[in-house]
Structures are given as structure tokens and as C-alpha cells.
Design a protein around this motif. Sequence first.
Motif, short mmCIF file in Angstrom:
data_model
loop_
_atom_site.label_atom_id
_atom_site.label_comp_id
_atom_site.label_asym_id
_atom_site.label_seq_id
_atom_site.Cartn_x
_atom_site.Cartn_y
_atom_site.Cartn_z
N ARG A 162 -74.67 50.15 -76.09
CA ARG A 162 -73.99 49.72 -74.87
C ARG A 162 -72.55 49.31 -75.22
NH1 ARG A 162 -75.64 48.39 -69.96
NH2 ARG A 162 -74.51 46.82 -68.79
N PRO A 163 -71.57 49.81 -74.48
CA PRO A 163 -70.18 49.44 -74.77
C PRO A 163 -69.88 48.00 -74.39
CG PRO A 163 -70.30 50.91 -72.88
CD PRO A 163 -71.69 50.76 -73.39
N LYS A 164 -69.10 47.34 -75.25
CA LYS A 164 -68.63 45.98 -74.97
C LYS A 164 -67.19 45.99 -74.48
CE LYS A 164 -69.38 42.84 -78.09
NZ LYS A 164 -69.52 42.13 -79.38
N ARG A 165 -66.40 46.91 -75.05
CA ARG A 165 -64.97 46.93 -74.74
C ARG A 165 -64.40 48.29 -75.07
NH1 ARG A 165 -60.56 43.39 -78.04
NH2 ARG A 165 -62.28 43.36 -79.49
N ILE A 166 -63.44 48.73 -74.25
CA ILE A 166 -62.68 49.95 -74.52
C ILE A 166 -61.34 49.50 -75.09
CG2 ILE A 166 -61.55 51.99 -73.52
CD1 ILE A 166 -63.64 51.86 -71.25
N PHE A 167 -61.08 49.84 -76.35
CA PHE A 167 -59.85 49.37 -76.99
C PHE A 167 -58.60 49.96 -76.37
CE2 PHE A 167 -62.91 48.26 -80.29
CZ PHE A 167 -62.49 46.98 -80.59
N GLU A 168 -58.68 51.16 -75.87
CA GLU A 168 -57.49 51.84 -75.33
C GLU A 168 -57.32 51.63 -73.83
OE1 GLU A 168 -58.56 53.22 -79.17
OE2 GLU A 168 -59.78 53.25 -77.36
N ILE A 169 -57.93 50.59 -73.26
CA ILE A 169 -57.87 50.39 -71.81
C ILE A 169 -56.43 50.22 -71.30
CG2 ILE A 169 -58.21 47.87 -71.73
CD1 ILE A 169 -59.90 50.46 -69.43
N ARG A 170 -55.57 49.55 -72.05
CA ARG A 170 -54.18 49.35 -71.58
C ARG A 170 -53.43 50.68 -71.48
NH1 ARG A 170 -51.41 44.44 -74.48
NH2 ARG A 170 -49.78 45.04 -73.04
N PRO A 171 -53.45 51.54 -72.51
CA PRO A 171 -52.76 52.82 -72.33
C PRO A 171 -53.41 53.69 -71.25
CG PRO A 171 -53.69 52.65 -74.56
CD PRO A 171 -53.90 51.35 -73.88
N ILE A 172 -54.72 53.58 -71.07
CA ILE A 172 -55.38 54.33 -70.00
C ILE A 172 -54.83 53.88 -68.65
CG2 ILE A 172 -57.58 54.68 -68.79
CD1 ILE A 172 -58.90 54.63 -71.65
N LYS A 173 -54.75 52.56 -68.44
CA LYS A 173 -54.21 52.03 -67.18
C LYS A 173 -52.76 52.42 -67.00
CE LYS A 173 -57.30 48.06 -66.69
NZ LYS A 173 -57.42 46.59 -66.69
N TRP A 174 -51.97 52.39 -68.08
CA TRP A 174 -50.57 52.77 -67.99
C TRP A 174 -50.43 54.23 -67.54
CZ3 TRP A 174 -47.35 56.32 -70.39
CH2 TRP A 174 -45.99 56.11 -70.19
N LEU A 175 -51.23 55.10 -68.13
CA LEU A 175 -51.18 56.51 -67.74
C LEU A 175 -51.56 56.69 -66.27
CD1 LEU A 175 -52.71 58.04 -70.98
CD2 LEU A 175 -50.43 58.58 -70.05
N LEU A 176 -52.58 55.96 -65.82
CA LEU A 176 -52.97 56.04 -64.40
C LEU A 176 -51.84 55.56 -63.49
CD1 LEU A 176 -56.65 54.75 -64.63
CD2 LEU A 176 -55.91 57.10 -64.10
N GLU A 177 -51.16 54.49 -63.89
CA GLU A 177 -50.03 53.98 -63.10
C GLU A 177 -48.91 55.00 -63.00
OE1 GLU A 177 -48.96 50.35 -65.10
OE2 GLU A 177 -50.77 49.32 -64.40
N LYS A 178 -48.80 55.87 -64.01
CA LYS A 178 -47.76 56.91 -64.02
C LYS A 178 -48.26 58.22 -63.40
CE LYS A 178 -45.03 54.18 -66.23
NZ LYS A 178 -44.12 53.39 -65.44
N SER A 179 -49.39 58.15 -62.69
CA SER A 179 -49.98 59.29 -61.97
C SER A 179 -50.51 60.39 -62.88
CB SER A 179 -48.99 59.88 -60.95
OG SER A 179 -48.64 58.89 -60.00
#
Length: 174
Positions: free
Chosen positions: A132-149
Motif C-alpha cells: 500500500r502506498p504511503k506517499r508519492i515523492f514526485e507529487i509536487r512536480p506532478i501538480k506543477w505539470l498539471l497547473e501548466k496544463s
Amino acid sequence: LGIIDEDTEIIITHGNGPQVGMIQKAFAISSSKDEKVPVMDLPECGAMSQGYIGYHLQQALGAEMHRTGRGWHAATVVTQIEVDADDPSFQNPTKPIGPVYAKAEAEKLAAEKGWAIAPDGDKYRRVVASPRPKRIFEIRPIKWLLEKSAIVICAGGGGIPTMYGEDGKLRGIE
């Protein structure tokens, strides 16, 4: 993609069980012929499969975006997932990876390599833990990419399982 506007956030994930097994098998075959080729561990196989599956998805999405005149971009993020060493799935692996084998061959490989195996139809496959996953380490760059469409391709195969060792270093685990 025709009904989605540029404010829509899109994340694509994918499986990678057959590809991880294929990569590991390719390295095993190479290492049997040339002692300089290392046997490839599962975390590295997961990273390789995330990269090449992501590449093919990016190519397909890019072709569609070009065809439709959309200005979107797709990006693949090789994704590490923190897991707990005490997760019960380590005691009961269930995620099939790699090729299918006849029962006798699967039992031989399990004995030689310490693999867990399980039926897959009338054949057998290697199975690994799916903690079971506890944390996604790359969540910040994933969110940044989503913010940039951007369309984000991530967490392929559930992500590369990782945990901190006693020395405090983050490591991929089998």
C-alpha cells in the motif's frame, strides 16, 4: 480528447507487470552471455518500464494533439512510492510480473531464484508484493505539470516501491 478543455487535469497511469518481467529477463539472458552485464533489480526494471511506456503514450498523445491542433503537452514522471517495510503484502505477494511458465518450469525458477509463483490460467507467473502506498515523492512536480496544463503520465505499475534504510537513504525495494 475532443471534448476536454484546457482546464481539465489529466493523469494517466498504466500497468507494467509484463514489461518489468521482460526487462529483467532480457538482462538475465545478456548476463548469461557476458559477465559484464548486471542482473537488473526490480526497482530499476520498474523505472525503465515507466520511461518507455510513458514515451509511447507521449508519442500517441502528441500525434493526436498535433492532428487536432491542440497546444497541450504530455510528460512522463518516473514515480517513486514510499511503502512500509511491515506491509502484509510482503508476506503474501500477489502482483503477477513477467512471462507465463509451465508448472514444472515455474517451480524450478522459484526454487533457484527464491521467487513466489502463482497460477495464471493454466500457466504460472512470478508474483511480487504490491504494498500500500504511503506517499508519492514526485507529487509536487506532478501538480506543477498539471497547473501548466500538461497531461501527466505517472505511477506506472503503481510506482516504484521505496523505503528509507537504517542509514536514512531512500532505496527502491524488490
